[in-house]
Design an enzyme around this catalytic site. Structure first.
Site, PDB file in Angstrom:
ATOM      1  N   GLY A  34      31.421 -36.262  50.484  1.00  0.00           N
ATOM      2  CA  GLY A  34      31.166 -34.966  50.320  1.00  0.00           C
ATOM      3  C   GLY A  34      32.321 -33.995  50.283  1.00  0.00           C
ATOM      4  N   ALA A  65      31.399 -28.107  54.358  1.00  0.00           N
ATOM      5  CA  ALA A  65      31.575 -29.150  55.443  1.00  0.00           C
ATOM      6  C   ALA A  65      32.358 -30.327  55.352  1.00  0.00           C
ATOM      7  CB  ALA A  65      29.997 -29.392  55.842  1.00  0.00           C
ATOM      8  N   VAL A  76      30.708 -23.467  46.322  1.00  0.00           N
ATOM      9  CA  VAL A  76      31.396 -22.500  45.354  1.00  0.00           C
ATOM     10  C   VAL A  76      30.360 -21.606  44.847  1.00  0.00           C
ATOM     11  CG1 VAL A  76      30.930 -23.393  43.089  1.00  0.00           C
ATOM     12  CG2 VAL A  76      33.314 -22.580  43.722  1.00  0.00           C
ATOM     13  N   GLY A  86      26.962 -13.972  49.465  1.00  0.00           N
ATOM     14  CA  GLY A  86      27.202 -12.811  50.158  1.00  0.00           C
ATOM     15  C   GLY A  86      27.832 -12.982  51.412  1.00  0.00           C
ATOM     16  N   PHE A 124      23.132  -8.038  56.808  1.00  0.00           N
ATOM     17  CA  PHE A 124      22.356  -9.088  56.128  1.00  0.00           C
ATOM     18  C   PHE A 124      20.963  -9.037  56.575  1.00  0.00           C
ATOM     19  CE2 PHE A 124      23.196 -12.676  53.310  1.00  0.00           C
ATOM     20  CZ  PHE A 124      24.199 -12.190  52.428  1.00  0.00           C
ATOM     21  N   GLN A 135      13.619 -23.440  52.063  1.00  0.00           N
ATOM     22  CA  GLN A 135      13.679 -21.990  51.817  1.00  0.00           C
ATOM     23  C   GLN A 135      13.494 -21.386  50.397  1.00  0.00           C
ATOM     24  OE1 GLN A 135      17.417 -19.439  52.754  1.00  0.00           O
ATOM     25  NE2 GLN A 135      16.042 -18.863  54.321  1.00  0.00           N
ATOM     26  N   HIS A 171      14.576 -18.259  48.361  1.00  0.00           N
ATOM     27  CA  HIS A 171      15.533 -17.065  48.333  1.00  0.00           C
ATOM     28  C   HIS A 171      14.549 -15.989  47.527  1.00  0.00           C
ATOM     29  CE1 HIS A 171      18.434 -14.186  47.997  1.00  0.00           C
ATOM     30  NE2 HIS A 171      19.104 -14.637  48.671  1.00  0.00           N
ATOM     31  N   LEU A 212      21.339 -17.168  41.716  1.00  0.00           N
ATOM     32  CA  LEU A 212      21.062 -16.327  42.708  1.00  0.00           C
ATOM     33  C   LEU A 212      21.639 -14.793  42.518  1.00  0.00           C
ATOM     34  CD1 LEU A 212      20.239 -16.169  45.884  1.00  0.00           C
ATOM     35  CD2 LEU A 212      22.793 -16.801  46.204  1.00  0.00           C
ATOM     36  N   GLU A 232      21.703 -11.627  48.696  1.00  0.00           N
ATOM     37  CA  GLU A 232      21.158 -10.932  49.543  1.00  0.00           C
ATOM     38  C   GLU A 232      22.051  -9.589  50.071  1.00  0.00           C
ATOM     39  OE1 GLU A 232      18.813 -12.923  52.438  1.00  0.00           O
ATOM     40  OE2 GLU A 232      19.963 -12.150  53.988  1.00  0.00           O
ATOM     41  N   ARG A 277      14.005 -14.045  54.704  1.00  0.00           N
ATOM     42  CA  ARG A 277      13.921 -14.787  53.413  1.00  0.00           C
ATOM     43  C   ARG A 277      12.399 -15.194  53.474  1.00  0.00           C
ATOM     44  NH1 ARG A 277      19.727 -17.529  52.391  1.00  0.00           N
ATOM     45  NH2 ARG A 277      20.814 -15.555  51.981  1.00  0.00           N
ATOM     46  N   HIS A 309      15.961 -22.323  47.507  1.00  0.00           N
ATOM     47  CA  HIS A 309      17.278 -21.958  47.717  1.00  0.00           C
ATOM     48  C   HIS A 309      18.150 -22.838  48.675  1.00  0.00           C
ATOM     49  CE1 HIS A 309      20.985 -19.302  48.128  1.00  0.00           C
ATOM     50  NE2 HIS A 309      20.971 -19.364  49.275  1.00  0.00           N
ATOM     51  N   ARG A 343      16.121 -20.105  57.748  1.00  0.00           N
ATOM     52  CA  ARG A 343      17.587 -19.727  57.782  1.00  0.00           C
ATOM     53  C   ARG A 343      17.657 -18.433  57.643  1.00  0.00           C
ATOM     54  NH1 ARG A 343      22.020 -19.411  54.826  1.00  0.00           N
ATOM     55  NH2 ARG A 343      21.008 -20.307  52.822  1.00  0.00           N
ATOM     56  N   SER A 350      24.791 -20.127  56.763  1.00  0.00           N
ATOM     57  CA  SER A 350      24.878 -21.427  56.477  1.00  0.00           C
ATOM     58  C   SER A 350      26.347 -21.798  56.049  1.00  0.00           C
ATOM     59  CB  SER A 350      24.104 -21.867  55.274  1.00  0.00           C
ATOM     60  OG  SER A 350      24.758 -20.968  54.074  1.00  0.00           O
TER      61      SER A 350
END
Lengths: 579, 126, 247
Positions: A10, A14, A45, A49, A115, A229, A231, A241, A244, A284, A352, A387, A392
């Protein structure tokens, strides 16, 4: 067969952070990043927020930790949260030094915004394209490390494990169809989430839970998979999206009567300007649940793409929207044909983020030696049952860094030969993939049909609200889909960029992930954070102040056990918002 | 790995106005060169005396020479105008912290052109 | 509004065809459906062998660039209703080798990008403990536009210079170099100068301007290149007049 000291699966936030950490920790190590897309296409990408880390003088690490713990409904591990909040500022500053175009105050210092669920302003942002800038900064910085080798557009199909230890992976090069065994001293999984197991999601097409399933099949435990989660604000149809930050800057959620309905759900009283940890700045899970109640009361608006409520940004004015939320305006105008400066934005809850994931400790280590995980694919856990927005991105950085360092130490220590069993496993995997391709060319089930039914099963069985019956039914349906999957058809026999084969493999991974979600959700007979059981509406700390751990049994079934939550300084309490 | 490379069509530059403009602009270099040659011929003729100069004038008056010069002027104008058009993209000028609007940068260029032309005209015609 | 529209899609399967052929598919014509939705409909319902890249479907990952009716576009941000009654012609991005169907080979860009050193270069890196490098909103504004590049390759596809001179570093890579040159935290302009000022760099560009027209993110690579031409020219003149005053 090729060898690298550390293989990162990946190339998102991260993964790239982990790769850089390895390169910095020990420049002698050969590190490779294997990604099914070019790194700059990774789903990081799309994050909009911001990224939370204590920066202002009037903010403290303890407050960030408390917000995260209460946001998680006390299911997070508090030692992990304490490490996280302590290292997040440093990681975001690191990004700043690497060139991330963070939005600034007039004096040149970092700007922070409010937030959801956060008591203080601590969310760093790069307009509303934070994830984009973060990812490109990391990618471009990674280019300066010439010893980071990249396998772009290679798809990992298996993690090679012998005697409880990970030794590498098998991967397909998309452009040629070549299957290769890539061995390693340590493997770090950073493949992100699995939103695509649900029908309506903000997640990109690539978010098929590959890493979770790879680790699960390799024998690692998955943790807290029932916590998905939703959203509260996605555009209908596309699921794109709306950050937030739109509410943090002062946006209101209105039902069909133009009423700020959140005041009816113990989230505070409306005020014209945003109040932290209140109303639209609640967490959320609570906001998405409020939507379902509005729907039940008949106070949502019906559209061809399902029921919606409205997000009102009009009172913010063009100037603020263009400065702080330009991407929101661009997305609304392009994909919804509306201008948020003048019109209401239709929104509905949308899958989300996956709080659960590969069970890791605070150094990213999994239950298998030599296997590490970080980012959304992992569950440390700092997110627990819910979360908080903007936690994140720093999580990717803090734990990407930690996993990279731990893996570097491990790989540096064990630079010995790969056991023969691994080579044999590699050959077996090549055979399996080749045979799969032949076998499935005689199949009769459409991949897309199975996928669509799986997604509907998950939404109906394990949506915002679930119960014992819906989960039992979902488990049954998944079993049936699993058997249909063996007859899935592949018409594409090319070795060249065979996206149908990849879709088949992804579907296999998604079915594993879906089953683990249902298994964990079924066993947890309480309601906590994003896991709301209508048949067990209360939180039950007596029985379930514990992480679900799900492991794959030799016969392919799953087994759920529990692991106590680590509590350091914040004993379980009531989650209070707006009061 | 074998890949397919789309061959470039012979008239690819007719596919788009901007491509045509690009090719014409490239072509304008030939006419700029022509003006240089023409100027050198003029200087040469002047240095050779009155008769030679008169001969040059007669030659310049020929229909095809006039045609070539008119064409050359059109191309040089094209070059100049497109050059001015891109000036604001190349020059970011800030006045008291604010970026000068592109129109003003272009206008400044035309103004400079006008002034220079006026000076030349004054030198020639006085 | 008709309820269907025809997609004419370029197919190239090297095992089957020596050059691309067009294949027609009927797909539903619905409001909000992007060209990409048409293509995924084809893949899911009509022909699973059609290959193309896509991911975020919100115009930010840069995967789904294609030539739609002759224009380079992000297929997720190009809508079928805008092409009604059709047909809509979907081909791979131009100026790139085609791997298969709508999938192009972007290795060339991936090789060129690191050559312009698109990362922060400083003589001295301050420790993180000392806090952020200060940067005012005005300083941020200097380069922000050029930091918006999503590497979607539409600009390379639109650029005739790139098609004529494949060695041209190209619009996106130069814009990204400028993004760092103009960043107040960066001191690497001198290190990037040799590559940028080479014949394959800015001087290959003849300002067609199509890159900026094609850019879905308003980056204006053409502007970035022109600005650097001025910088490079000024710099060369300075070097000529004052050869000893390097840096």
């Amino acid at each position: 067969m090729s060898f690298h000291d550390v293989v990162v699966i990946g190339g998102g936030g991260a993964g790239l952070r982990a790769a850089i950490a390895v390169a910095e920790t020990n420049p002698a190590l050969r590190v490779a990043v294997i990604s099914k897309v070019y790194p700059m296409r990774s789903h990081t990408v799309s994050a909009e927020g911001g990224a939370a880390a204590v920066a202002a003088d009037d903010d403290t690490l303890d407050e960030h930790a408390y917000d995260t713990v209460s946001g998680s409904d006390w299911l997070c591990d508090q030692d992990a949260v304490e490490a996280f909040v302590a290292e997040a500022p440093r990681e975001l500053l690191r990004l700043e030094h690497w060139g991330c175009p963070w939005s600034r105050q007039p004096d040149g210092r970092i700007a922070v915004r409010a937030f959801g669920g956060m008591k203080n302003r601590r969310t760093w942002f790069a307009a509303d394209r934070t994830g984009f800038h973060l990812l490109h900064t990391l990618f471009q910085t990674a280019l300066s490390y010439s010893d980071i080798v990249r396998y772009d557009e290679w798809y990992v199909t298996k993690i090679l494990v012998d005697d409880g230890r990970a030794y590498g992976v098998v991967a397909i090069e998309l452009s040629t169809g070549r299957i290769e065994t890539i061995t390693a001293g340590a493997v770090i999984v950073c493949t992100g989430g699995c939103g695509r197991v649900y029908p309506f999601t903000t997640n990109a097409n690539i978010k098929t839970g590959d890493g979770m399933a790879l680790a699960y099949r390799a024998g690692a435990a998955l943790k807290d998979m029932e916590f998905v989660q939703y959203h509260p604000t996605g555009l209908p149809f596309t699921g794109i999206l709306i950050t937030e930050a739109a509410r943090a800057e002062g946006g209101w959620l209105l039902n069909k009567d133009g009423y700020r309905y959140l005041q009816d759900y113990d989230l505070g009283t409306p005020s014209p300007t945003p109040v932290l940890r209140s109303m639209e700045l609640g967490p959320r899970d609570r906001l998405s649940q409020a939507f379902v109640h509005e729907l039940d009361k008949g106070r949502t608006i019906d559209t061809p793409y399902g029921p919606i409520v409205n997000l009102d940004l009009r009172h913010l004015g063009a100037k603020l929207i263009d400065a702080k939320l330009p991407f929101v305006r661009e997305l609304c105008s392009k994909y919804q044909n509306i201008d948020p400066v003048k019109e209401l934005v239709p929104v509905r809850p949308v899958v989300h983020y996956m709080m659960g994931g590969i069970h890791t400790g605070i150094r990213g280590e999994t239950s298998l030696e030599g296997l590490y995980a970080a980012g959304e694919v992992a569950c440390v856990s700092i997110n627990g049952a819910n979360r908080l927005g903007s936690n994140s991105l720093p999580e990717c950085l803090v734990f990407g860094n930690r996993a990279g360092r731990a893996a570097a130490v491990h790989a540096g220590r064990y630079r010995h030969a790969v056991p023969p069993a691994i080579e044999a496993q590699g050959r077996d995997e090549v055979r399996r993939l080749t045979e799969d391709l032949t076998r499935h060319s005689e199949g009769h089930e459409r991949i897309a049909d199975i996928r669509t039914e799986m997604q509907a099963t998950m939404e109906n069985g394990a949506g915002i609200y679930r119960d014992g019956d819906s989960l039992a039914k979902a488990a049954e349906q998944l079993e049936e889909l699993r058997s249909r999957y063996t007859h899935a058809a592949i018409d594409d026999h090319s070795t060249r960029f065979n996206t149908e084969l990849i879709a088949l493999l992804e579907l296999g991974f998604m079915l594993d992930v879906a089953e683990s979600i249902i298994a964990c959700a079924h066993r947890r007979e309480e309601s906590r954070g994003a896991h709301q059981r209508t048949d067990f509406p209360a939180r039950d700390d007596e029985r379930f102040l514990a992480h679900s751990l799900v492991r794959r049994q030799p016969d392919g079934t799953s087994r759920v056990t529990y692991l106590p939550v680590t509590i350091t300084r914040w004993p379980p309490g009531e989650r209070v918002y707006g009061r | 790995m074998s890949t397919y490379q789309r061959p470039l069509a012979l008239f690819w530059w007719l596919e788009r106005r901007s491509y045509l403009l690009f090719v014409l602009r490239e072509l304008s270099a030939v006419f700029v060169a022509w003006f240089v040659v023409y100027l050198l011929l003029l200087v040469n003729a002047v240095s050779d005396g009155a008769a030679s100069y008169q001969e040059f004038l007669d030659w310049s008056g020929r229909r095809w020479v006039v045609a070539v010069n008119v064409l050359a002027m059109l191309f040089v104008l094209l070059h100049a105008i497109t050059w001015f058009g891109l000036a604001p993209r190349a020059m970011v000028i800030r006045v008291r912290g604010r970026r000068l609007p592109p129109v003003q940068v272009v206008a400044a260029h035309y103004l400079a052109w006008l002034v220079l032309s006026a000076v030349v005209a004054w030198l020639v015609l006085r | 509004m008709a309820d269907e529209i025809t997609l004419e899609v370029a197919r190239y399967r090297p095992e089957l065809e020596s050059e691309p052929v067009m294949e027609s598919f009927q797909v539903p014509l619905r409001e909000h459906w992007a060209v990409l939705d048409g293509l995924t409909y084809v893949k899911d319902q009509l022909d699973g062998t059609l290959s193309f890249r896509w991911s975020c479907r919100m115009g930010i990952c840069g995967s789904c660039g294609m030539t739609v009716n002759g224009e380079p576009q992000l297929s997720c941000a190009t809508f079928l209703t805008d092409y009604a009654p059709g047909p809509v012609r979907v081909e791979p991005l131009r100026n790139f080798p085609v791997i298969r169907d709508l999938v192009i080979d972007i290795d060339d860009f991936m090789t060129k990008l690191p050559e312009v050193k698109p990362w922060i270069i400083r003589d001295v890196h301050s420790p993180v403990e000392e806090g952020e490098y200060l940067q005012t909103p005005q300083e941020l504004d200097e380069y922000q536009q050029f930091s918006m590049c999503i590497n979607c390759m539409l600009c390379y596809s639109a650029c005739p210079v790139y098609s004529l001179e494949p060695d041209f570093i190209g619009p996106a890579a130069i814009a990204l170099a400028q993004r760092y040159n103009l960043d107040s935290r960066d001191e690497g302009a001198e290190e990037r100068r040799a590559v940028l000022s080479s014949p394959e760099g800015i001087w290959a560009c003849t300002f067609v301007g199509e890159c900026s027209a094609a850019c879905p993110k308003g980056v204006d690579p053409a502007g970035a290149i022109q600005r650097y031409k001025l910088t490079a020219a000024t710099r060369s003149i300075k070097d000529l007049l004052m050869p000893r005053s390097r840096r």
